[in-house]
Write a protein that holds these residues in place. Structure first.
Motif, mmCIF file in Angstrom:
data_model
loop_
_atom_site.group_PDB
_atom_site.id
_atom_site.type_symbol
_atom_site.label_atom_id
_atom_site.label_comp_id
_atom_site.label_asym_id
_atom_site.label_seq_id
_atom_site.Cartn_x
_atom_site.Cartn_y
_atom_site.Cartn_z
ATOM 1 N N ALA A 161 0.837 -1.211 0.000
ATOM 2 C CA ALA A 161 0.000 0.000 0.000
ATOM 3 C C ALA A 161 0.872 1.261 0.000
ATOM 4 C CB ALA A 161 -0.935 -0.008 1.205
ATOM 5 N N GLU A 165 0.805 4.139 -2.887
ATOM 6 C CA GLU A 165 0.505 5.536 -2.532
ATOM 7 C C GLU A 165 1.611 6.477 -2.984
ATOM 8 O OE1 GLU A 165 -0.269 5.140 1.626
ATOM 9 O OE2 GLU A 165 -2.295 4.372 1.264
ATOM 10 N N VAL A 198 -4.941 -0.095 -3.144
ATOM 11 C CA VAL A 198 -4.739 1.354 -3.302
ATOM 12 C C VAL A 198 -4.962 1.756 -4.755
ATOM 13 C CG1 VAL A 198 -3.040 3.222 -3.166
ATOM 14 C CG2 VAL A 198 -3.197 1.537 -1.316
ATOM 15 N N ARG A 201 -8.660 1.750 -5.535
ATOM 16 C CA ARG A 201 -9.343 2.866 -4.867
ATOM 17 C C ARG A 201 -9.068 4.177 -5.597
ATOM 18 N NH1 ARG A 201 -7.374 2.278 0.238
ATOM 19 N NH2 ARG A 201 -6.050 4.118 0.110
ATOM 20 N N LYS A 202 -7.830 4.353 -6.042
ATOM 21 C CA LYS A 202 -7.461 5.608 -6.719
ATOM 22 C C LYS A 202 -7.658 5.508 -8.236
ATOM 23 C CE LYS A 202 -4.934 7.247 -2.915
ATOM 24 N NZ LYS A 202 -4.187 8.356 -2.372
#
Lengths: 325, 325
Positions: A161, A165, A198, A201-202
């Motif tokens: 993660a 990020e 991640v 989600r993004k």
């Protein structure tokens, strides 16, 4: 030939105290230990370990089974385990399985025959029946094994993660992840999970590449990396599962005239010593190898002493930013 | 509990054949070995190594004493020794002395107490009296030790000479050599001899820098390298005693904006895996680690069998030209 009595007499101690020192039982002051050591040295007295281990239930030896000795991650892990084992009075029987399943099993049987105090397993995914009848503690590091004494892992998911990020924060739009060995199930697979979560989600697309155990054992990823970078030329951010792969990615980028970090950002895993020796230096996920080794030896030692020990220990990781992002 | 007889019965072999397989004595066909292994597994039979080693003169364990586990050179040496030992039926008891003299002595005594078949010593310069009363073979790798069984070295002097010749051939006029640990006498000191001889013959001046054992153990040469490059800014060719030092020299050059190989040429030693992971890749002297490990195990094995073995074995080295020259 000198006897235990001679040692006790010369050291000015009782035979039971000398026996306690030799067998490393109970509290012994540094001063007493030195007296016994000196007397043993003067008399050239060697307590016979083989006879001793017959009388005792087990030896003070730990069987350490790894898949790879010269891989920087395992070299550092072995070094730390040996140092902590020494402090606790254990010796290390080193077994390199080379990722060969039969050899893992053979080494486990060999450890049992040697009456080791416990086994630390950093290799493979051994079939459970190999451990039938094994009554010594088995500690796994970064490996799954049901029903054994204890497992130690780093938070692989958090590592994945953190990498995702960071790459997204750097503005990367086309990510690529070089993951674990496709045919083995390992805690390190969770790096991919963390990375994927991640990215999803993004809403950043990413390609996932598996590796092979022969690549892993030979530490040769060049051909795979060349193919991957040719197949996915739009890639602007890579998260790879070890610093060894990351360092080889840098070499491939140099060959293809891809500028790092301008055109492509790279994040490795492990934070071994090579991370600071590449140009540019590697941004990577730091595994707390020293702490993992210390906990492994402590758990093994507590388990030998009959204490209840944590079944699973997960340590945090953190991202070390250097020059590839 | 199963006995040797049960194993023999199930395997359809005599007890003496099973005993030979278990004790790894004489010629045994793969087929016979498999039968015994299968029967032992089926019956969950574990020959007790401790009892066995009491009956036998020694165990099939080799005590391996190294000064450093995570240093790439030793990681590769350990890996190769373990692989060859496995082939010959030996186990490795791994001892990391961390360059601490007392610990070396303690480990040697521990190996003797464990009735090892032999000791392979890659660490320090142990006082001779530690070996009083030791009657197992002691093989040294890249270390001096009078009156022991056998020593294995690479041709360090040739390595130094090859490095000097290459740097001079490249047109370097101001050479610098980062040599061995100043306080220890080791075969690797001969690298400096070989380097010096060529420089003197060709009348090229050179500066010689010694290192410290704490730098060696921590693999931290940065500060020393910065001081040296500031003190001798005219340096245009460097020969350093390991790839680890060479890789750190590259990092220092980058910091000081010294272009390699244009302004400064660098040659390392060992040819470990990091040599191909730096930018530029390292020109270095290749040590035949694989062959040295194989010879060490063969000599130990022959010596255990009572054969006369070569007292000193020196293997050739060669220069691998990559990008730092």
């Amino acid at each position: 030939m000198a006897t235990l009595k001679d040692v006790a007499k010369l050291a000015g101690l009782t035979t039971s105290t000398v026996s306690r020192v030799i067998n490393n039982r109970g509290y012994i002051s540094e001063n007493t230990r030195k007296k016994v050591d000196d007397a043993m040295k003067d008399l050239n007295y060697h307590p016979n370990e083989a006879a001793r281990s017959l009388r005792m239930k087990s030896t003070n030896t730990i069987g350490l089974i790894v898949p790879h000795v010269s891989h920087p991650y395992f070299a550092e892990m072995i070094s730390n385990l040996e140092a902590r084992a020494y402090e606790k009075g254990y010796k290390i029987l080193l077994c390199n399985s080379q990722c060969i399943h039969e050899r893992e099993e053979e080494y486990i049987r060999m450890c049992i025959n040697h009456k080791v105090a416990g086994i630390i397993l950093c290799s493979g995914s051994v079939a459970l029946d190999v451990f039938d009848g094994v009554d010594v503690p088995v500690i796994t590091i970064e490996r799954f094994l049901d029903n054994r004494t204890a497992s130690i892992e780093c938070d692989n998911k958090q590592g994945g993660a953190l990498a995702a990020e960071k790459l997204i924060e750097c503005g990367c739009k086309h990510l690529l992840h070089v993951g674990n060995i496709g045919t083995l199930s390992m805690p390190a697979d969770m790096r991919t999970e963390g990375f994927r979560e991640v990215c999803e989600r993004k809403k950043i697309p990413f390609v996932e590449i598996y590796t092979e155990d022969t690549q892993y054992y030979r530490m040769e990823y060049d051909e795979m990396l060349e193919n991957v970078l040719q197949k996915y030329p739009e890639t602007d951010g890579m998260f790879v599962n070890s610093d060894v792969i990351a360092a080889q990615t840098l070499q491939t980028c140099r060959k293809f005239h891809i500028s790092v970090p301008d055109q492509l950002k790279i994040i490795g895993f492990d934070d071994t010593n090579i991370a600071q020796l590449t140009t540019p230096q590697l941004t990577t996920i730091h595994q707390p190898v020293k702490e993992m080794a210390e906990i492994a030896i402590n758990l093994l030692n507590d388990s030998v002493a009959g204490k209840l020990v944590a079944k699973r220990t997960v340590l945090p990781v953190n991202l070390i930013e250097r020059e590839t992002t």
